[in-house]
Design a protein around this motif. Structure first.
Motif, mmCIF file in Angstrom:
data_model
loop_
_atom_site.group_PDB
_atom_site.id
_atom_site.type_symbol
_atom_site.label_atom_id
_atom_site.label_comp_id
_atom_site.label_asym_id
_atom_site.label_seq_id
_atom_site.Cartn_x
_atom_site.Cartn_y
_atom_site.Cartn_z
ATOM 1 N N LEU A 96 -53.381 18.086 67.860
ATOM 2 C CA LEU A 96 -51.962 17.716 67.915
ATOM 3 C C LEU A 96 -51.396 17.902 69.318
ATOM 4 O O LEU A 96 -50.586 17.098 69.782
ATOM 5 N N GLU A 97 -51.816 18.970 70.010
ATOM 6 C CA GLU A 97 -51.346 19.183 71.377
ATOM 7 C C GLU A 97 -51.831 18.068 72.299
ATOM 8 O O GLU A 97 -51.089 17.614 73.177
ATOM 9 N N ALA A 98 -53.059 17.607 72.105
ATOM 10 C CA ALA A 98 -53.580 16.502 72.909
ATOM 11 C C ALA A 98 -52.780 15.228 72.654
ATOM 12 O O ALA A 98 -52.435 14.500 73.592
ATOM 13 N N GLN A 99 -52.461 14.974 71.390
ATOM 14 C CA GLN A 99 -51.652 13.797 71.060
ATOM 15 C C GLN A 99 -50.268 13.908 71.686
ATOM 16 O O GLN A 99 -49.721 12.930 72.207
ATOM 17 N N HIS A 100 -49.699 15.098 71.663
ATOM 18 C CA HIS A 100 -48.376 15.321 72.239
ATOM 19 C C HIS A 100 -48.411 15.069 73.741
ATOM 20 O O HIS A 100 -47.502 14.443 74.303
ATOM 21 N N LYS A 101 -49.453 15.546 74.392
ATOM 22 C CA LYS A 101 -49.590 15.369 75.836
ATOM 23 C C LYS A 101 -49.678 13.882 76.182
ATOM 24 O O LYS A 101 -49.037 13.414 77.122
ATOM 25 N N LYS A 102 -50.467 13.134 75.398
ATOM 26 C CA LYS A 102 -50.597 11.702 75.636
ATOM 27 C C LYS A 102 -49.268 10.985 75.409
ATOM 28 O O LYS A 102 -48.897 10.083 76.142
ATOM 29 N N ALA A 103 -48.550 11.397 74.375
ATOM 30 C CA ALA A 103 -47.270 10.762 74.063
ATOM 31 C C ALA A 103 -46.256 11.012 75.180
ATOM 32 O O ALA A 103 -45.500 10.115 75.549
ATOM 33 N N LYS A 104 -46.262 12.240 75.723
ATOM 34 C CA LYS A 104 -45.347 12.550 76.813
ATOM 35 C C LYS A 104 -45.691 11.728 78.042
ATOM 36 O O LYS A 104 -44.804 11.212 78.731
ATOM 37 N N ALA A 105 -46.983 11.583 78.332
ATOM 38 C CA ALA A 105 -47.414 10.796 79.490
ATOM 39 C C ALA A 105 -47.044 9.328 79.309
ATOM 40 O O ALA A 105 -46.602 8.678 80.252
#
Length: 67
Positions: free
Chosen positions: A35-44
Protein backbone atom coordinates in the motif's frame (compact mmCIF):
# COMPACT_ATOMS: atom_id res chain seq x y z
CA UNK A 1 -3.24 -25.97 41.76
CA UNK A 2 -2.87 -27.00 38.13
CA UNK A 3 -1.17 -30.20 37.16
CA UNK A 4 1.96 -30.32 35.04
CA UNK A 5 -0.08 -31.64 32.11
CA UNK A 6 -2.55 -28.74 32.31
CA UNK A 7 0.27 -26.20 32.42
CA UNK A 8 1.99 -27.89 29.50
CA UNK A 9 -1.31 -27.78 27.54
CA UNK A 10 -1.72 -24.04 28.26
CA UNK A 11 1.86 -23.40 27.16
CA UNK A 12 1.17 -25.26 23.91
CA UNK A 13 -1.99 -23.23 23.32
CA UNK A 14 -0.14 -19.99 23.99
CA UNK A 15 2.61 -20.98 21.54
CA UNK A 16 0.02 -21.77 18.85
CA UNK A 17 -1.66 -18.42 19.40
CA UNK A 18 1.70 -16.65 19.30
CA UNK A 19 2.66 -18.37 16.04
CA UNK A 20 -0.68 -17.44 14.48
CA UNK A 21 -0.31 -13.81 15.52
CA UNK A 22 3.24 -13.65 14.17
CA UNK A 23 2.02 -14.94 10.79
CA UNK A 24 -0.74 -12.34 10.76
CA UNK A 25 1.73 -9.59 11.64
CA UNK A 26 4.02 -10.65 8.79
CA UNK A 27 1.09 -10.62 6.35
CA UNK A 28 -0.02 -7.20 7.56
CA UNK A 29 3.51 -5.79 7.21
CA UNK A 30 3.66 -7.10 3.65
CA UNK A 31 0.30 -5.51 2.84
CA UNK A 32 1.43 -2.21 4.34
CA UNK A 33 4.53 -2.20 2.12
CA UNK A 34 2.39 -2.79 -0.96
CA UNK A 35 0.00 0.00 0.00
CA UNK A 36 2.87 2.39 0.75
CA UNK A 37 4.36 1.68 -2.69
CA UNK A 38 1.00 2.38 -4.32
CA UNK A 39 0.70 5.60 -2.32
CA UNK A 40 4.17 6.70 -3.41
CA UNK A 41 3.32 6.06 -7.06
CA UNK A 42 0.03 7.92 -6.74
CA UNK A 43 1.76 10.93 -5.20
CA UNK A 44 4.36 10.95 -7.98
CA UNK A 45 1.65 10.69 -10.64
CA UNK A 46 -0.22 13.58 -9.05
CA UNK A 47 2.86 15.83 -9.19
CA UNK A 48 3.39 15.24 -12.92
CA UNK A 49 1.37 17.79 -14.83
CA UNK A 50 -0.64 16.39 -17.71
CA UNK A 51 0.60 17.47 -21.13
CA UNK A 52 -1.58 19.85 -23.09
CA UNK A 53 -3.43 18.11 -25.86
CA UNK A 54 -2.53 19.14 -29.38
CA UNK A 55 -5.26 20.58 -31.55
CA UNK A 56 -6.49 18.18 -34.14
CA UNK A 57 -5.58 19.28 -37.64
CA UNK A 58 -8.49 20.29 -39.80
CA UNK A 59 -9.13 17.64 -42.40
CA UNK A 60 -8.94 18.69 -45.97
CA UNK A 61 -11.92 18.00 -48.10
CA UNK A 62 -11.18 15.40 -50.76
CA UNK A 63 -10.71 16.81 -54.24
CA UNK A 64 -13.62 16.42 -56.60
CA UNK A 65 -13.16 13.67 -59.12
CA UNK A 66 -13.27 14.54 -62.79
CA UNK A 67 -15.14 12.25 -65.08
Amino acid sequence: MATAGQIQYRIGQAKKKSAKLLKEIAAIKKKIKVLEAQHKKAKAAKKVKPKAKKKAKARRKPAKRRR
